[in-house]
Design a protein around this motif. Structure first.
Motif, mmCIF file in Angstrom:
data_model
loop_
_atom_site.group_PDB
_atom_site.id
_atom_site.type_symbol
_atom_site.label_atom_id
_atom_site.label_comp_id
_atom_site.label_asym_id
_atom_site.label_seq_id
_atom_site.Cartn_x
_atom_site.Cartn_y
_atom_site.Cartn_z
ATOM 1 N N TRP A 1 0.833 -1.203 0.000
ATOM 2 C CA TRP A 1 0.000 0.000 0.000
ATOM 3 C C TRP A 1 0.868 1.254 0.000
ATOM 4 O O TRP A 1 0.593 2.205 -0.738
ATOM 5 C CB TRP A 1 -0.930 -0.010 1.219
ATOM 6 C CG TRP A 1 -1.792 1.222 1.279
ATOM 7 C CD1 TRP A 1 -2.955 1.451 0.596
ATOM 8 C CD2 TRP A 1 -1.534 2.409 2.034
ATOM 9 N NE1 TRP A 1 -3.442 2.709 0.887
ATOM 10 C CE2 TRP A 1 -2.586 3.313 1.755
ATOM 11 C CE3 TRP A 1 -0.528 2.788 2.916
ATOM 12 C CZ2 TRP A 1 -2.655 4.579 2.344
ATOM 13 C CZ3 TRP A 1 -0.583 4.057 3.493
ATOM 14 C CH2 TRP A 1 -1.642 4.933 3.206
ATOM 15 N N GLN B 1 0.923 4.244 -2.847
ATOM 16 C CA GLN B 1 0.663 5.652 -2.549
ATOM 17 C C GLN B 1 1.799 6.547 -3.035
ATOM 18 O O GLN B 1 1.573 7.696 -3.426
ATOM 19 C CB GLN B 1 0.453 5.839 -1.044
ATOM 20 C CG GLN B 1 -0.926 5.453 -0.549
ATOM 21 C CD GLN B 1 -2.002 6.412 -1.001
ATOM 22 O OE1 GLN B 1 -1.771 7.609 -1.163
ATOM 23 N NE2 GLN B 1 -3.201 5.893 -1.212
ATOM 24 N N ASN C 1 2.333 10.534 -2.527
ATOM 25 C CA ASN C 1 1.167 11.120 -1.854
ATOM 26 C C ASN C 1 1.374 11.220 -0.347
ATOM 27 O O ASN C 1 0.737 12.042 0.319
ATOM 28 C CB ASN C 1 -0.093 10.270 -2.098
ATOM 29 C CG ASN C 1 -0.627 10.427 -3.505
ATOM 30 O OD1 ASN C 1 -0.487 11.478 -4.113
ATOM 31 N ND2 ASN C 1 -1.233 9.371 -4.022
ATOM 32 N N ASP D 1 -6.814 4.384 1.729
ATOM 33 C CA ASP D 1 -6.914 5.247 0.546
ATOM 34 C C ASP D 1 -7.901 6.381 0.785
ATOM 35 O O ASP D 1 -7.626 7.552 0.477
ATOM 36 C CB ASP D 1 -7.382 4.439 -0.669
ATOM 37 C CG ASP D 1 -6.300 3.545 -1.254
ATOM 38 O OD1 ASP D 1 -5.113 3.787 -0.976
ATOM 39 O OD2 ASP D 1 -6.662 2.605 -1.994
ATOM 40 N N VAL E 1 -6.591 8.978 3.363
ATOM 41 C CA VAL E 1 -5.568 9.852 2.774
ATOM 42 C C VAL E 1 -6.233 10.884 1.867
ATOM 43 O O VAL E 1 -5.888 12.074 1.904
ATOM 44 C CB VAL E 1 -4.521 9.028 1.990
ATOM 45 C CG1 VAL E 1 -3.646 9.943 1.126
ATOM 46 C CG2 VAL E 1 -3.649 8.236 2.952
#
Length: 236
Positions: free
Chosen positions: A70, A74, A77, A209, A212
């Protein structure tokens, strides 16, 4: 009256979990908001993500490959970092983590330490065991000891239990996003009892997700309203 308050609390929880969804996480279901947001180390548009973990924790070990995937997905980000859940201000495992982190080897050595605990059954929960194991990993013993005994590492180790209290973390693994949004595999699982072993970790990724994205949106602030065209003078 006390019975009524309990009944209302249970009803509220039932409502929140009834509409729970990893794709659209709900406050009080898949995540909670810290009453006292903590300062973050991220800059610009990046969102800080902290994993609170323990090396000896089986759930942390099981979660690690999914979390690593994960984090990689990302990319830019997020600013990802780890905090070892310290049981005291001289916790040997937390001391090991802080030392490796200070040496710039935290992420490189993370899977190796987990493997030592959970596959090789080496108990790195005592100073002596750690100091015996380190040279076998190709790490210079003298350099390691320099960081192990450094002021910076010992200061962080001493304040580690207070850091845990500041974030109100009570279990591992737990994830804190943007210093204020806290979730965990157990929280997401409790809110979505239909998850199976096969769907649990994808669901956790979906929740992360979404959180974020939520933090990014709130960090950006409200979108500017489009400018209105100037009014035309009367009679034209």
């Amino acid at each position: 009256m006390r019975f009524l308050r309990i009944a209302l609390a249970v009803a509220s929880l039932a409502v929140s979990t009834a509409f729970a969804s990893p794709l659209d996480p709900k406050e009080g279901a898949e995540y909670v908001t810290l009453a006292s947001p903590q300062p973050t180390k991220s800059v610009g548009k990046k969102i800080e993500v902290i994993e609170f973990f323990m090396y000896h924790c089986p759930a942390c070990n099981a979660f690690e490959p999914h979390l690593a995937d994960w984090v990689k997905k990302q990319g830019d980000n997020i600013l990802f970092r780890r905090v070892h859940f310290a049981s005291s201000n001289n916790d040997p495992e937390a001391h090991l983590h802080l030392t490796l982190e200070a040496m710039g080897k935290g992420e490189e050595m993370h899977p190796k330490v987990l493997r030592a605990f959970h596959v090789e059954r080496i108990r790195l929960n005592k100073d002596a065991n750690i100091l015996e194991w380190i040279p076998k990993q190709g790490i210079d013993q003298a350099k390691f000891m320099e960081y192990w005994n450094s002021f910076g590492v010992l200061t962080k180790l001493k304040s580690a239990p207070q850091l845990i209290q500041n974030y109100k973390v009570d279990s591992a693994p737990s994830i804190v996003i943007d210093g204020r949004l806290m979730t965990s595999p157990s929280l997401i699982g409790d809110a979505n009892p239909g998850l199976t072993n096969a769907t649990q970790y994808p669901a956790i990724g979906q929740t992360l997700d979404a959180l974020v994205a939520k933090a990014q949106k709130e960090k950006a602030g409200p979108a500017a309203a489009p400018a209105k065209a100037p009014a035309k003078p009367a009679g034209k």
